[in-house]
Design a protein around this motif. Structure first.
Motif, PDB file in Angstrom:
ATOM      1  N   ASP A   1       3.116   5.752  -1.709  1.00 32.81           N
ATOM      2  CA  ASP A   1       4.275   5.392  -0.886  1.00 32.81           C
ATOM      3  C   ASP A   1       4.089   4.115  -0.077  1.00 32.81           C
ATOM      4  O   ASP A   1       5.067   3.470   0.273  1.00 32.81           O
ATOM      5  N   ARG A   2       2.879   3.751   0.228  1.00 30.85           N
ATOM      6  CA  ARG A   2       2.663   2.553   1.041  1.00 30.85           C
ATOM      7  C   ARG A   2       2.939   1.262   0.265  1.00 30.85           C
ATOM      8  O   ARG A   2       3.588   0.354   0.761  1.00 30.85           O
ATOM      9  N   TYR A   3       2.427   1.176  -0.945  1.00 31.13           N
ATOM     10  CA  TYR A   3       2.560  -0.064  -1.735  1.00 31.13           C
ATOM     11  C   TYR A   3       3.682   0.002  -2.777  1.00 31.13           C
ATOM     12  O   TYR A   3       4.241  -1.018  -3.138  1.00 31.13           O
ATOM     13  N   LYS A   4       3.968   1.185  -3.282  1.00 26.22           N
ATOM     14  CA  LYS A   4       5.080   1.416  -4.209  1.00 26.22           C
ATOM     15  C   LYS A   4       5.050   0.531  -5.456  1.00 26.22           C
ATOM     16  O   LYS A   4       6.075   0.044  -5.909  1.00 26.22           O
ATOM     17  N   VAL A   5       3.861   0.316  -5.994  1.00 28.52           N
ATOM     18  CA  VAL A   5       3.742  -0.461  -7.238  1.00 28.52           C
ATOM     19  C   VAL A   5       3.899   0.536  -8.378  1.00 28.52           C
ATOM     20  O   VAL A   5       2.956   1.174  -8.796  1.00 28.52           O
ATOM     21  N   ARG A   6       5.155   0.678  -8.815  1.00 33.64           N
ATOM     22  CA  ARG A   6       5.480   1.634  -9.874  1.00 33.64           C
ATOM     23  C   ARG A   6       6.447   0.983 -10.849  1.00 33.64           C
ATOM     24  O   ARG A   6       7.254   0.150 -10.469  1.00 33.64           O
ATOM     25  N   GLY A   7       6.367   1.407 -12.094  1.00 32.14           N
ATOM     26  CA  GLY A   7       7.331   0.934 -13.078  1.00 32.14           C
ATOM     27  C   GLY A   7       6.967  -0.400 -13.691  1.00 32.14           C
ATOM     28  O   GLY A   7       5.812  -0.806 -13.745  1.00 32.14           O
TER      29      GLY A   7
ATOM     30  N   CYS B   1      -1.711 -13.250  -0.179  1.00 26.75           N
ATOM     31  CA  CYS B   1      -0.819 -13.317  -1.342  1.00 26.75           C
ATOM     32  C   CYS B   1      -0.958 -14.667  -2.045  1.00 26.75           C
ATOM     33  O   CYS B   1      -1.025 -14.731  -3.274  1.00 26.75           O
ATOM     34  N   ARG B   2      -1.009 -15.720  -1.279  1.00 28.53           N
ATOM     35  CA  ARG B   2      -1.164 -17.062  -1.853  1.00 28.53           C
ATOM     36  C   ARG B   2      -2.489 -17.172  -2.617  1.00 28.53           C
ATOM     37  O   ARG B   2      -2.547 -17.770  -3.696  1.00 28.53           O
ATOM     38  N   LYS B   3      -3.549 -16.598  -2.072  1.00 29.40           N
ATOM     39  CA  LYS B   3      -4.849 -16.635  -2.739  1.00 29.40           C
ATOM     40  C   LYS B   3      -4.811 -15.851  -4.052  1.00 29.40           C
ATOM     41  O   LYS B   3      -5.375 -16.296  -5.062  1.00 29.40           O
ATOM     42  N   LEU B   4      -4.157 -14.680  -4.039  1.00 33.61           N
ATOM     43  CA  LEU B   4      -4.032 -13.902  -5.272  1.00 33.61           C
ATOM     44  C   LEU B   4      -3.303 -14.700  -6.341  1.00 33.61           C
ATOM     45  O   LEU B   4      -3.729 -14.762  -7.500  1.00 33.61           O
ATOM     46  N   LEU B   5      -2.208 -15.325  -5.950  1.00 33.26           N
ATOM     47  CA  LEU B   5      -1.410 -16.090  -6.912  1.00 33.26           C
ATOM     48  C   LEU B   5      -2.169 -17.298  -7.451  1.00 33.26           C
ATOM     49  O   LEU B   5      -2.030 -17.647  -8.624  1.00 33.26           O
ATOM     50  N   ARG B   6      -3.014 -17.898  -6.624  1.00 33.60           N
ATOM     51  CA  ARG B   6      -3.831 -19.020  -7.085  1.00 33.60           C
ATOM     52  C   ARG B   6      -4.824 -18.558  -8.157  1.00 33.60           C
ATOM     53  O   ARG B   6      -5.013 -19.227  -9.178  1.00 33.60           O
TER      54      ARG B   6
ATOM     55  N   ALA C   1     -13.418   3.160  -9.821  1.00 34.28           N
ATOM     56  CA  ALA C   1     -12.773   2.350  -8.776  1.00 34.28           C
ATOM     57  C   ALA C   1     -11.335   2.023  -9.174  1.00 34.28           C
ATOM     58  O   ALA C   1     -10.424   2.072  -8.336  1.00 34.28           O
ATOM     59  N   PHE C   2     -11.108   1.702 -10.440  1.00 31.55           N
ATOM     60  CA  PHE C   2      -9.752   1.408 -10.910  1.00 31.55           C
ATOM     61  C   PHE C   2      -8.861   2.635 -10.834  1.00 31.55           C
ATOM     62  O   PHE C   2      -7.686   2.533 -10.472  1.00 31.55           O
ATOM     63  N   ASP C   3      -9.395   3.803 -11.176  1.00 28.52           N
ATOM     64  CA  ASP C   3      -8.599   5.027 -11.089  1.00 28.52           C
ATOM     65  C   ASP C   3      -8.113   5.245  -9.656  1.00 28.52           C
ATOM     66  O   ASP C   3      -6.948   5.562  -9.423  1.00 28.52           O
ATOM     67  N   TYR C   4      -8.995   5.060  -8.705  1.00 25.54           N
ATOM     68  CA  TYR C   4      -8.635   5.261  -7.299  1.00 25.54           C
ATOM     69  C   TYR C   4      -7.667   4.168  -6.830  1.00 25.54           C
ATOM     70  O   TYR C   4      -6.698   4.444  -6.125  1.00 25.54           O
ATOM     71  N   TYR C   5      -7.914   2.943  -7.228  1.00 25.35           N
ATOM     72  CA  TYR C   5      -7.041   1.814  -6.886  1.00 25.35           C
ATOM     73  C   TYR C   5      -5.610   2.080  -7.357  1.00 25.35           C
ATOM     74  O   TYR C   5      -4.647   1.849  -6.620  1.00 25.35           O
ATOM     75  N   MET C   6      -5.464   2.588  -8.580  1.00 27.69           N
ATOM     76  CA  MET C   6      -4.130   2.854  -9.121  1.00 27.69           C
ATOM     77  C   MET C   6      -3.419   3.944  -8.327  1.00 27.69           C
ATOM     78  O   MET C   6      -2.205   3.887  -8.142  1.00 27.69           O
ATOM     79  N   GLN C   7      -4.154   4.932  -7.839  1.00 29.00           N
ATOM     80  CA  GLN C   7      -3.552   5.960  -6.988  1.00 29.00           C
ATOM     81  C   GLN C   7      -3.025   5.345  -5.695  1.00 29.00           C
ATOM     82  O   GLN C   7      -1.929   5.675  -5.240  1.00 29.00           O
ATOM     83  N   ILE C   8      -3.797   4.436  -5.131  1.00 29.74           N
ATOM     84  CA  ILE C   8      -3.409   3.809  -3.871  1.00 29.74           C
ATOM     85  C   ILE C   8      -2.168   2.939  -4.047  1.00 29.74           C
ATOM     86  O   ILE C   8      -1.185   3.093  -3.315  1.00 29.74           O
ATOM     87  N   ILE C   9      -2.187   2.023  -5.013  1.00 29.20           N
ATOM     88  CA  ILE C   9      -1.057   1.094  -5.139  1.00 29.20           C
ATOM     89  C   ILE C   9       0.206   1.773  -5.655  1.00 29.20           C
ATOM     90  O   ILE C   9       1.308   1.283  -5.442  1.00 29.20           O
TER      91      ILE C   9
ATOM     92  N   LYS D   1       4.521  -6.848  -3.282  1.00 26.22           N
ATOM     93  CA  LYS D   1       4.511  -5.442  -2.843  1.00 26.22           C
ATOM     94  C   LYS D   1       3.177  -5.088  -2.178  1.00 26.22           C
ATOM     95  O   LYS D   1       3.141  -4.406  -1.160  1.00 26.22           O
ATOM     96  N   ILE D   2       2.091  -5.548  -2.774  1.00 28.42           N
ATOM     97  CA  ILE D   2       0.767  -5.246  -2.226  1.00 28.42           C
ATOM     98  C   ILE D   2       0.595  -5.917  -0.859  1.00 28.42           C
ATOM     99  O   ILE D   2       0.096  -5.305   0.081  1.00 28.42           O
ATOM    100  N   CYS D   3       1.048  -7.148  -0.755  1.00 29.81           N
ATOM    101  CA  CYS D   3       0.945  -7.862   0.516  1.00 29.81           C
ATOM    102  C   CYS D   3       1.871  -7.262   1.564  1.00 29.81           C
ATOM    103  O   CYS D   3       1.490  -7.114   2.727  1.00 29.81           O
ATOM    104  N   ALA D   4       3.083  -6.877   1.162  1.00 25.15           N
ATOM    105  CA  ALA D   4       4.039  -6.271   2.093  1.00 25.15           C
ATOM    106  C   ALA D   4       3.522  -4.931   2.609  1.00 25.15           C
ATOM    107  O   ALA D   4       3.810  -4.543   3.753  1.00 25.15           O
ATOM    108  N   GLY D   5       2.743  -4.236   1.788  1.00 26.04           N
ATOM    109  CA  GLY D   5       2.163  -2.959   2.203  1.00 26.04           C
ATOM    110  C   GLY D   5       0.997  -3.116   3.158  1.00 26.04           C
ATOM    111  O   GLY D   5       0.495  -2.138   3.697  1.00 26.04           O
ATOM    112  N   GLY D   6       0.535  -4.361   3.345  1.00 27.64           N
ATOM    113  CA  GLY D   6      -0.541  -4.614   4.299  1.00 27.64           C
ATOM    114  C   GLY D   6      -1.940  -4.411   3.755  1.00 27.64           C
ATOM    115  O   GLY D   6      -2.828  -3.966   4.474  1.00 27.64           O
ATOM    116  N   TRP D   7      -2.167  -4.772   2.501  1.00 26.68           N
ATOM    117  CA  TRP D   7      -3.501  -4.589   1.920  1.00 26.68           C
ATOM    118  C   TRP D   7      -4.559  -5.343   2.729  1.00 26.68           C
ATOM    119  O   TRP D   7      -5.644  -4.835   2.949  1.00 26.68           O
TER     120      TRP D   7
END
Length: 174
Positions: A131-137, A161-166, A120-128, A148-154
């Motif tokens: 081009d949609r989420y652009k979580v790189r670097g 986003c607020r819940k993730l940060l909490r 599941a993590f391998d696939y998740y990393m491909q997704i984020i 970035k994840i929220c802006a991509g519309g996860w």
């Protein structure tokens, strides 16, 4: 001199593993060494599920801020591993299925089914990383990754986003 010979001996019998950042040499008998956790010290986990997810996240993801957000997402999406989707499909992220042979059918659609949390993590990393989420670097703060994840519309939830940060702040004891 003895130490130099030992290092040369270890390098000559080493196995090489390519990571995304560098080449890592492991002794041929590395499988006999005790497991060392890559989870940063000082994080506080509210469940055993969260601890297990963190072990996989920090093993698979090289940037600690991205790994931390992944743990928060898995915690939020799966209800600390209690969701039907996680229990049946090892899908802690709520990843939908578009063209897959193995899936879990829920009332709101088909979701990916994985053989393991690692898969599941391998696939998740491909997704984020796409081009949609652009979580790189490299990221300096987990808030940058979550944005970035929220802006991509996860998720459709405006408070996602607020819940993730909490969740992240609770793991960081803040």
């Amino acid at each position: 001199m003895r130490y130099i010979l030992l290092i040369l001996l270890l390098l000559s019998s080493a196995q090489c593993r390519q990571s995304s950042e560098s080449v890592v040499f492991l002794p041929a008998d590395a499988h006999l060494l005790p497991e060392v956790s890559r989870v940063p010290e000082g994080l506080r986990f509210s469940s055993e599920f969260q601890r297990q997810v963190a072990e996989v996240a920090f093993e698979k993801i090289t940037c600690p801020r991205v790994a931390l957000v992944a743990v928060a997402q898995a915690t939020l999406e799966s209800g600390h591993g209690q969701s039907y989707l996680y229990k049946v499909g090892k899908n802690p992220f709520g990843i939908k299925c578009w063209r897959c042979s193995e899936y879990v059918q829920l009332s709101d659609g088909k979701y990916m089914k994985f053989a393991s949390l690692e898969q599941a993590f391998d696939y998740y990393m491909q997704i984020i990383g796409g081009d949609r989420y652009k979580v790189r670097g490299h990221f300096d703060r987990p808030e940058q990754v979550a944005a970035k994840i929220c802006a991509g519309g996860w998720a459709e939830d405006q408070q996602y986003c607020r819940k993730l940060l909490r969740i992240i702040k609770s793991m960081q004891n803040e």
